[in-house]
Design a protein around this motif. Structure first.
Motif, PDB file in Angstrom:
ATOM      1  N   VAL A  44       0.856  -1.190   0.000  1.00  9.05           N
ATOM      2  CA  VAL A  44       0.000   0.000   0.000  1.00  9.05           C
ATOM      3  C   VAL A  44       0.890   1.238   0.000  1.00  9.05           C
ATOM      4  O   VAL A  44       1.480   1.605   1.019  1.00  9.05           O
ATOM      5  N   ARG A  45       0.995   1.880  -1.147  1.00  9.77           N
ATOM      6  CA  ARG A  45       1.818   3.069  -1.310  1.00  9.77           C
ATOM      7  C   ARG A  45       1.113   4.050  -2.228  1.00  9.77           C
ATOM      8  O   ARG A  45       0.661   3.687  -3.311  1.00  9.77           O
ATOM      9  N   GLY A  46       1.024   5.302  -1.798  1.00  9.20           N
ATOM     10  CA  GLY A  46       0.478   6.353  -2.631  1.00  9.20           C
ATOM     11  C   GLY A  46      -1.017   6.279  -2.852  1.00  9.20           C
ATOM     12  O   GLY A  46      -1.525   6.837  -3.834  1.00  9.20           O
ATOM     13  N   LYS A  47      -1.750   5.631  -1.962  1.00  6.05           N
ATOM     14  CA  LYS A  47      -3.198   5.474  -2.132  1.00  6.05           C
ATOM     15  C   LYS A  47      -3.994   6.597  -1.463  1.00  6.05           C
ATOM     16  O   LYS A  47      -5.018   7.025  -1.981  1.00  6.05           O
ATOM     17  N   GLY A  48      -3.581   7.026  -0.301  1.00  8.00           N
ATOM     18  CA  GLY A  48      -4.363   7.978   0.475  1.00  8.00           C
ATOM     19  C   GLY A  48      -4.314   9.388  -0.086  1.00  8.00           C
ATOM     20  O   GLY A  48      -3.273   9.829  -0.595  1.00  8.00           O
ATOM     21  N   GLN A  49      -5.413  10.096   0.036  1.00  6.37           N
ATOM     22  CA  GLN A  49      -5.508  11.467  -0.470  1.00  6.37           C
ATOM     23  C   GLN A  49      -6.069  12.433   0.572  1.00  6.37           C
ATOM     24  O   GLN A  49      -6.245  13.619   0.275  1.00  6.37           O
ATOM     25  N   ASP A  50      -6.372  11.968   1.774  1.00  7.75           N
ATOM     26  CA  ASP A  50      -7.034  12.805   2.765  1.00  7.75           C
ATOM     27  C   ASP A  50      -6.169  13.998   3.175  1.00  7.75           C
ATOM     28  O   ASP A  50      -4.927  13.922   3.196  1.00  7.75           O
ATOM     29  N   GLU A  51      -6.843  15.074   3.532  1.00  4.75           N
ATOM     30  CA  GLU A  51      -6.158  16.215   4.120  1.00  4.75           C
ATOM     31  C   GLU A  51      -5.680  15.828   5.519  1.00  4.75           C
ATOM     32  O   GLU A  51      -6.376  15.121   6.248  1.00  4.75           O
ATOM     33  N   VAL A  52      -4.506  16.279   5.905  1.00  9.52           N
ATOM     34  CA  VAL A  52      -3.930  15.943   7.204  1.00  9.52           C
ATOM     35  C   VAL A  52      -3.798  17.211   8.040  1.00  9.52           C
ATOM     36  O   VAL A  52      -3.207  18.201   7.589  1.00  9.52           O
ATOM     37  N   ARG A  53      -4.349  17.182   9.228  1.00 18.08           N
ATOM     38  CA  ARG A  53      -4.233  18.286  10.182  1.00 18.08           C
ATOM     39  C   ARG A  53      -3.871  17.724  11.551  1.00 18.08           C
ATOM     40  O   ARG A  53      -4.349  16.672  11.941  1.00 18.08           O
TER      41      ARG A  53
END
Length: 375
Positions: A44-53
């Motif tokens: 699992v690499r480069g899948k997530g797109q969520d904003e991070v805070r």
């Protein structure tokens, strides 16, 4: 009560955490606790797109740094995988890495969350020459400790020295609970040894932080002093080729066996005489407890969790980090004095059985988990 043990690395990966938690899970399940294990696979690499805070600092101050970008993408990937795979409601989550802890709190904000900080990623990167202390990467990674303190219900760590390391980066370090790692005693079976040539062994990831260059230089000096030996070097990593070249340069390549990664080194360790690892830093140093349970003579550096496990001259020998002469002297001392080696190794075995047993860890964790059950 349904619990989740959240790892970062899969259980089959080398390292104290990944190898310890599945045994914790097994013990709890055998006691009729309902507990699952979760981790992210390598693919699992480069899948997530969520904003991070984050709640306690703005990570975008560091957003142009490649190391920070990689860390944030890993955070997103873990979040993506967790949302894909976790469809069960848990009463308590115990995370064993900052990324799982921060992701789980984000996905399940109403679920009590415990985190164990097992080691320092930034300190290893500094020692391995990857980042500079005080640089952007270092400031980002150390900021995560206060974030963990803010968003989790309990912070645990593995040694008193590592809690002291964390103190400057936290608001209430005195509230961090220390639970040293524990090991399933049934996995370790000491044997009677009659090795004509002393057998030295070390088990670690091959990175600069482990001080293996110092070990090879000390072994070269040991050879010059006329002491035959075999060094069994179990592990793999980015500096393996450099270490092999150094062994050739020091004229000790024939005395060293490079094994690469081994899934169960505890099956091999009991046949050696002396375990030696001159780490430049260790939060705990799980492999020393494992070697002690194999009843080996122990030689380590006076740093971090190693010096909490070894009392010099009582259950092993301690030397300063980066001191090849002192390390050679310690190895020579245990090689020449079989009676001393036997006494120290037996004392180390006794301490490890009492202090670093998995049963002790299970009891301590059970008490902590029960506090959340009660309210």
């Amino acid at each position: 009560m349904k619990l989740l043990q959240a790892l970062f690395f899969p259980p089959e990966q080398p390292g104290g955490v990944s190898s310890m938690v599945p045994y914790i899970l097994e013990r709890f399940q055998n006691s009729n606790w309902d507990m699952d294990l979760f981790s992210i696979p390598k693919r699992v690499r480069g899948k997530g797109q969520d904003e991070v805070r984050f709640a306690t600092f703005d990570w975008e101050e560091f957003k142009h740094n490649p190391t920070v970008q990689k860390y944030i993408q890993t955070f997103r990937d873990y979040s993506w995988w967790a949302k894909m795979r976790i469809n069960t409601k848990y009463d308590l989550i115990h995370a064993h890495h900052p990324i799982p802890a921060l992701v789980m709190k984000r996905l399940f904000p109403d679920t009590p969350l415990i985190v164990t900080i097992h080691s320092s990623f930034e300190r290893e990167l500094v020692l391995n020459g990857k980042i500079k202390e005080g640089g952007a990467e270092h400031r980002f990674l150390t900021s995560l400790y206060r974030e963990l303190e803010h968003c989790t219900d309990r912070v645990l760590t593995v040694s008193h020295s590592f809690r002291q390391y964390l103190a400057p980066y936290m608001d209430r370090p005195e509230e961090v609970t220390v639970i040293p790692n524990g090991f399933d005693e049934k996995r370790f079976k000491p044997v009677e040894r009659q090795n004509e040539v002393p057998q030295l062994i070390t088990v670690c990831r091959l990175v600069p932080a482990k001080g293996l260059d110092v070990l090879l230089e000390a072994c070269a000096e040991l050879k010059k002093r006329g002491h035959p030996f075999v060094l069994h070097l179990i592990g793999d990593g980015p500096i393996r080729t450099d270490l092999e070249a150094l062994a050739v340069e020091l004229n000790i390549y024939d005395e060293i066996i490079f094994y690469g990664y081994m899934l169960h080194p505890e099956q091999f360790m009991p046949f050696a005489d002396i375990f030696v690892l001159p780490s430049r830093a260790e939060a705990f140093g799980s492999v020393f407890a494992e070697a002690a349970l194999c009843r080996l003579g122990l030689i380590g550096t006076d740093v971090g969790g190693i010096s909490e496990q070894i009392e010099d001259g009582v259950n092993g020998l301690l030397v300063p980090p980066d001191d090849k002469s002192a390390l050679c002297d310690a190895m020579q001392r245990l090689i020449e004095d079989a009676e001393l080696r036997s006494r120290l190794s037996y004392a180390a075995w006794e301490k490890a059985k009492e202090t670093y047993s998995l049963t002790r860890v299970i009891n301590q964790l059970r008490n902590i988990y029960a506090q959340f059950m009660q309210g």
